[in-house]
Scaffold this motif. Structure first.
Motif, short mmCIF file in Angstrom:
data_model
loop_
_atom_site.label_atom_id
_atom_site.label_comp_id
_atom_site.label_asym_id
_atom_site.label_seq_id
_atom_site.Cartn_x
_atom_site.Cartn_y
_atom_site.Cartn_z
N TRP A 80 3.93 12.59 -5.10
CA TRP A 80 4.78 11.39 -5.06
C TRP A 80 4.18 10.40 -4.06
CZ3 TRP A 80 9.97 10.80 -7.13
CH2 TRP A 80 10.35 11.84 -7.98
N TYR A 81 4.46 9.12 -4.29
CA TYR A 81 3.99 8.07 -3.40
C TYR A 81 4.98 7.80 -2.27
CZ TYR A 81 0.22 6.61 -6.52
OH TYR A 81 -0.93 6.55 -7.27
N PRO A 119 5.57 2.83 -8.52
CA PRO A 119 5.39 3.91 -9.50
C PRO A 119 6.65 4.76 -9.63
CG PRO A 119 3.53 3.81 -7.97
CD PRO A 119 4.58 2.87 -7.43
N ASP A 120 6.83 5.34 -10.82
CA ASP A 120 7.99 6.20 -11.07
C ASP A 120 8.10 7.33 -10.05
OD1 ASP A 120 8.77 4.71 -13.27
OD2 ASP A 120 7.76 6.03 -14.71
N ARG A 121 7.00 7.89 -9.66
CA ARG A 121 7.01 9.01 -8.72
C ARG A 121 6.83 8.50 -7.28
NH1 ARG A 121 6.68 14.24 -10.72
NH2 ARG A 121 5.39 14.90 -8.97
N THR A 122 7.69 7.59 -6.88
CA THR A 122 7.73 7.11 -5.50
C THR A 122 8.95 7.76 -4.84
OG1 THR A 122 6.70 5.01 -6.11
CG2 THR A 122 7.86 5.08 -4.00
N VAL A 123 8.76 8.28 -3.63
CA VAL A 123 9.85 8.94 -2.90
C VAL A 123 11.06 8.01 -2.86
CG1 VAL A 123 10.52 9.89 -0.66
CG2 VAL A 123 8.22 10.32 -1.55
N PRO A 124 12.24 8.47 -3.26
CA PRO A 124 13.42 7.60 -3.29
C PRO A 124 13.73 6.90 -1.96
CG PRO A 124 13.86 9.60 -4.51
CD PRO A 124 12.53 9.80 -3.84
N TYR A 125 13.51 7.56 -0.84
CA TYR A 125 13.71 6.98 0.48
C TYR A 125 12.80 5.75 0.63
CZ TYR A 125 13.91 7.59 5.72
OH TYR A 125 14.06 7.47 7.08
N LEU A 176 0.84 -1.20 0.00
CA LEU A 176 0.00 0.00 0.00
C LEU A 176 0.87 1.25 0.00
CD1 LEU A 176 -3.03 0.90 0.26
CD2 LEU A 176 -2.45 1.36 2.65
N LEU A 177 0.58 2.15 -0.93
CA LEU A 177 1.27 3.44 -0.99
C LEU A 177 0.25 4.56 -0.87
CD1 LEU A 177 3.88 2.95 -3.87
CD2 LEU A 177 4.25 2.78 -1.39
N CYS A 178 0.71 5.68 -0.33
CA CYS A 178 -0.10 6.88 -0.18
C CYS A 178 0.44 7.96 -1.12
CB CYS A 178 -0.02 7.40 1.26
SG CYS A 178 -0.50 6.21 2.52
N LEU A 179 -0.44 8.65 -1.84
CA LEU A 179 -0.04 9.72 -2.73
C LEU A 179 -0.04 11.03 -1.95
CD1 LEU A 179 0.75 10.46 -5.65
CD2 LEU A 179 -1.68 10.98 -6.02
N ARG A 180 1.14 11.60 -1.71
CA ARG A 180 1.28 12.81 -0.91
C ARG A 180 0.56 13.98 -1.57
NH1 ARG A 180 4.90 12.32 3.06
NH2 ARG A 180 5.11 14.57 3.19
N GLN A 181 -0.09 14.80 -0.73
CA GLN A 181 -0.83 15.96 -1.23
C GLN A 181 -0.95 16.98 -0.12
OE1 GLN A 181 -4.75 15.43 -3.35
NE2 GLN A 181 -5.50 16.15 -1.38
N GLY A 182 -0.65 18.22 -0.41
CA GLY A 182 -0.85 19.30 0.55
C GLY A 182 0.11 19.29 1.74
N THR A 183 1.25 18.62 1.60
CA THR A 183 2.19 18.53 2.72
C THR A 183 3.36 19.49 2.58
OG1 THR A 183 3.61 16.84 1.72
CG2 THR A 183 1.67 16.06 2.95
N GLY A 184 3.64 19.92 1.35
CA GLY A 184 4.80 20.77 1.11
C GLY A 184 6.08 19.99 0.87
N TYR A 185 6.01 18.66 1.01
CA TYR A 185 7.18 17.82 0.74
C TYR A 185 6.77 16.72 -0.23
CZ TYR A 185 10.86 14.36 1.12
OH TYR A 185 11.85 13.47 0.81
#
Length: 154
Positions: free
Chosen positions: A35-36, A120-126, A22-31
């Motif tokens: 990205w997932y 997904p390609d836009r997954t946080v590298p960490y 399970l991944l979460c798509l970041r939104q409205g966090t400023g970071y």
């Protein structure tokens, strides 16, 4: 006398089902918005890493995990592109109570089950590093430190 090393501790939860995580798509966090990442957060004062994992899973995706169902996945010593060191403690779980929901719509655009071997390609590298180390059986990995070239250690 040298100053003691201080580092932020992040706790990540890898929820697994049938080869997916399970991944979460970041939104409205400023970071890294758009990205997932995994359900995750910072360790709070007086909280254990296990308590943090349980809290973050409940707060972010609405599930309750019994401590006995959390497995240590990997630990990542991460250096952000901005030069901030972090320790990421990753847990995995295949059993939890409740249905997965987007419990923080102000911070998350949606939650998605994705193949664990095709993030997904836009997954946080960490996140990519932690999931990769876990799937490769690396107990302790290093990510973002140029001199280590993202090598893992067992």
């Amino acid at each position: 006398m040298a100053e003691r090393y201080q580092v932020t501790v992040d706790v990540h939860v890898i929820l697994e089902r049938a080869g997916e995580i399970l991944l979460c798509l970041r939104q409205g966090t400023g970071y890294r918005d758009g990205w997932y990442c995994l359900p995750s957060g910072h360790l709070e004062a007086g909280e254990t890493v296990v308590e943090c994992a349980i809290r973050e899973a409940r707060e972010e995706v609405g599930v309750v995990i019994d401590p006995g169902h959390l497995r240590p996945a990997t630990v990542v010593h991460h250096l952000s592109p901005e030069g901030d060191p972090r320790i990421g403690v990753f847990f995995a779980a295949e059993v939890w109570d409740g249905e997965v929901v987007n419990a923080e719509p102000n911070k998350c655009g949606r939650v998605d089950w994705v193949p664990a071997d095709r993030l997904p390609d836009r997954t946080v590298p960490y996140t990519v590093a932690g999931v990769g180390f876990y799937r490769s059986g690396v107990s302790v990995g290093v990510h973002g430190w140029p001199e280590f070239a993202d090598a893992g250690a067992r």
